[in-house]
Design an enzyme around this catalytic site. Structure first.
Site, mmCIF file in Angstrom:
data_model
loop_
_atom_site.group_PDB
_atom_site.id
_atom_site.type_symbol
_atom_site.label_atom_id
_atom_site.label_comp_id
_atom_site.label_asym_id
_atom_site.label_seq_id
_atom_site.Cartn_x
_atom_site.Cartn_y
_atom_site.Cartn_z
ATOM 1 N N GLU A 451 -0.632 -0.824 -5.471
ATOM 2 C CA GLU A 451 -1.162 0.392 -4.806
ATOM 3 C C GLU A 451 -2.017 -0.322 -3.944
ATOM 4 O O GLU A 451 -3.168 -1.007 -4.069
ATOM 5 C CB GLU A 451 -1.853 1.473 -5.576
ATOM 6 C CG GLU A 451 -2.539 2.420 -4.828
ATOM 7 C CD GLU A 451 -1.605 3.515 -4.145
ATOM 8 O OE1 GLU A 451 -0.349 3.252 -4.398
ATOM 9 O OE2 GLU A 451 -2.185 4.176 -3.201
ATOM 10 N N ASP A 524 -5.545 -0.063 -9.940
ATOM 11 C CA ASP A 524 -6.893 0.072 -10.280
ATOM 12 C C ASP A 524 -7.158 1.001 -11.445
ATOM 13 O O ASP A 524 -6.468 1.870 -12.037
ATOM 14 C CB ASP A 524 -7.779 0.796 -9.188
ATOM 15 C CG ASP A 524 -7.660 -0.066 -7.920
ATOM 16 O OD1 ASP A 524 -7.534 -1.446 -8.052
ATOM 17 O OD2 ASP A 524 -7.914 0.336 -6.779
#
Ligand code: TSJ
Length: 658
Positions: A451, A524
């Site tokens: 991402e 993350d």
């Protein structure tokens, strides 16, 4: 001296031949290859020991002789199971010269059919019995109360170390059976710690499947003997389950957090003409876009369906189309509703009980008995048709749902055809942001789905371009995404994933076209990262499920901290690990908390997260993906209340990699 010689004392001379050798061989085989009998020696196999014993008590309940089963996890992860049935028979068997109860625990595949004419209904895993549990236990003790007397016997690693002892009057103890055992750490090397949550889920399920049976689960362990994530729970934990509604209650339970589109759970049951099998089904539609069919044969979950599920699906589609034609809900020119259309939002439980169930397939999760297909389909055809006639409002609600589904699918099909035509024109190009690898061999290739552009940049710099491809995702985050994942075609976030993987989706899915053997989600450890993981896992679960089933999907595990002392760096992947490193270093260190992958440079990312020789990754199991799907459904659903509860409850769980 072989401890089993003590068992021999209970035997007559005549039985001193081949039988005894068989006893030894049988249980040695179990200890030699435990996986063959309980599937694995990991946590799953460990829990199966409990199910196997409980199944025996449930058989007694199904035979009508007991209504209460107690399961306890005692200190030291010892398991205790009791029932208030007739007690395992203690009489000496003619054939073996041993008491029946001793035979149950020492002879492979024994059980079920001694004495009375009862047959084993619940099946246990692969149809193995108490002797397997005994063979894989460091020790096991059984107590039987029968006709006012208490009997006792102890075994160690499958061998009798006492004979069956009559300990005299049982006092006011009612008849029944108690089994206590300690799983053998030599066999279950990974862990012998039970998960309360896992046992609870399974026992609750058994209570649903066996209406009216009381099942109690109690955790009497010292909190330090529990799993780390269960240590915070209060002590002792007790839950008891009893559902007079049986599988009707099961469906209600599964739909608790969903919006249902008709008030009552629909329920049918039937008994086969030859009296040898039964089938029951409970169903209710919700406003969800997916289907949830839980099927069971002899109380064992059939994850891969089989004849009972096929019979149900076939009849459901037929009933719906026949009814729709009869009442002109479908016009003459309309196409039939498809199976997928009539199952959208369906939540149901199918349970069949039969003699000699055949479980097929690699994981034995598929029912093979052909007669179940006809039994279930005839029942559903007759009774659901009548139900629709008698409950027109419910019928209407179900048809509205199916018709909407049908139109949506038709629209999706058109969009797909358009997209296909377009891609044909564009010469099937790979996504522009994909940094592909050199190898074309899926045995060695990997794709990192990352991402964000900055993390994508680090990953591109750090990878081994020979076999590692990087696909950065871009576009809007999940919480502004619209709920309907079936608009994948044209979805700017997901389409690049589809083209990069090469397999197609849904009906078009073809695993042999997969371009990378490992699909690694790298996100993350924060809320946005958790969202993208949920989105991707839900997407794989719904549209590319074989990828998950065949173990192609992984979660990267990036470090959370970097600790620097002098010129040396240490990485920590969890809080406890960070604390440990800090303690070992003494002092004089600097600590950095990584807020995102973007904070790592290429080299650090390679060293910690991408280098196959150094990294740890988590392979995604179907259960993980199913849970993501549930998270996604609730987050996107219309029902506010469960969403709030759910977010609170699952705030931790949803963070897959912490
Ligand atoms: F797995 C096990 F064997 F260890 C075990 C068996 C564990 C537990 C907790 C319970 C049982 C069990 C077995 N409970 N009840 C029975 N019943 C019989 O074995 C039984 C009793 C009487 C008759 C009969 O025909 O008279 C037949 C059976 C199968």
């Amino acid at each position: 001296m072989d401890i089993n010689e003590m068992t021999d004392m209970t035997k007559t001379d005549k039985a001193y031949d081949g039988d005894q050798i068989q006893v030894l061989e049988g249980l040695e085989a179990v200890r030699k290859r435990p996986g063959m009998y309980i599937g694995s020696t990991g946590p799953r196999g460990l829990h199966h020991l409990v199910y196997e014993i409980v199944d025996n008590a449930i058989d007694e309940a199904l035979a009508g002789f007991c209504d209460k089963i107690e399961v306890r996890i005692l200190p030291g992860n010892v398991i205790y199971v009791s029932d208030n049935g007739r007690g395992i028979p203690v009489g000496v068997q003619h054939k073996t010269g041993l008491p029946a109860v001793t035979v149950v625990f020492t002879i492979l595949h024994a059980g079920g059919k001694f004495g009375g004419g009862s047959y084993k209904v619940s099946g246990g895993l692969h149809g193995v019995g108490a002797s397997v549990v005994n063979a894989l236990s460091q020790w096991l003790e059984v107590e039987v109360v029968h006709e006012g007397s208490l009997y006792y016997q102890r075994f160690e690693r499958g061998h009798a170390v006492t004979e069956l002892v009559n300990k005299g009057p049982a006092g006011d103890r009612p008849s029944g059976t108690v089994v206590c055992f300690q799983a053998d750490p030599e066999v279950f090397k990974e862990t012998t710690t039970y998960s309360y949550d896992t046992l609870q889920t399974r026992l609750r399920e058994q209570a649903f499947l066996n209406a009216g049976v009381h099942i109690e689960l109690k955790d009497e362990r010292d909190p330090k003997d529990r799993l780390p994530e269960e240590q915070g729970l209060e002590c002792p934990i007790v839950n008891s389950y009893c559902y007079e509604g049986g599988i009707r209650s099961f469906v209600e339970y599964n739909n608790q957090k969903k919006e249902t589109i008709h008030p009552d759970v629909i329920y049918f049951s039937t008994v086969a003409a030859d009296n040898n099998s039964t089938a029951e089904i409970a169903m209710q539609y919700t406003d969800s876009f997916s289907e949830l069919i839980l099927s069971f044969a002899n109380n064992i979950r059939t994850t891969d369906g089989g004849t009972h599920e096929d019979g149900f699906k076939r009849s459901l589609t037929r009933v719906m189309n026949d009814y729709a034609r009869k009442y002109n809900i479908l016009k003459e020119s309309d196409k039939n509703l498809s199976g997928e259309d009539v199952r959208e939002g369906l939540s149901c439980v199918i349970s069949v009980k039969l003699k000699e169930a055949q479980f097929e397939g690699q994981t034995k999760g598929k029912l093979g008995n052909t007669e179940m297909s006809g039994l279930v389909s005839a029942m559903v055809y007759d009774k659901l048709t009548t139900y629709m006639e008698e409950n027109p409002a419910t019928a209407r609600a179900i048809f509205d749902k199916a018709l909407t589904a049908s139109r949506a699918r038709e629209a999706a099909r058109r969009a797909r055809d358009l997209a296909r035509r377009k891609t044909a024109l564009e010469n099937n190009s790979l996504p522009g942001k994909l940094a592909d690898c050199q190898s074309r061999d899926p045995e060695e290739t990997e794709i990192y789905i990352v991402e964000g552009d900055s993390a994508g940049g680090s990953a591109k710099g750090g990878r081994d371009r020979k076999f590692q491809a990087i696909l950065p995702l871009w576009g809007k985050m999940l919480n502004v995404e619209k709920a309907r994942l079936d608009k994948v075609y044209g979805n700017e976030k997901l389409m690049p994933v589809v083209t990069a993987l090469g397999t197609g989706i849904g009906e078009d899915f073809d695993l042999s076209k997969l371009r990378y053997g490992k699909i690694i989600i790298m996100a993350d450890a924060d809320v946005d990262g958790s969202h993208i993981r949920t989105l991707l896992l839900t997407f794989f679960f719904r549209f590319m499920r074989p990828l998950v089933e065949q173990g192609h999907v992984y979660l990267a595990q990036p470090p959370l901290f970097r600790i620097t002392k002098g010129k040396r760096h240490y990485y920590a992947f969890s809080d406890p690990q960070r604390d440990q490193i800090m303690a070992e270093l003494g002092g004089n260190y600097e600590i950095q908390r990584y807020k995102g992958l973007g904070e790592m440079d290429s080299e650090q990312l390679w060293e910690t997260t991408m280098n196959p020789a150094a990294r740890t990754m988590r392979r995604v199991e179907v259960e993980d993906a199913a849970q993501a799907d549930e998270v996604f459904t609730v987050l996107m659903g219309d029902k506010v209340e469960p969403r709030r509860d759910f977010i609170i409850e699952n705030a931790q769980k949803a963070n897959w990699d912490v």
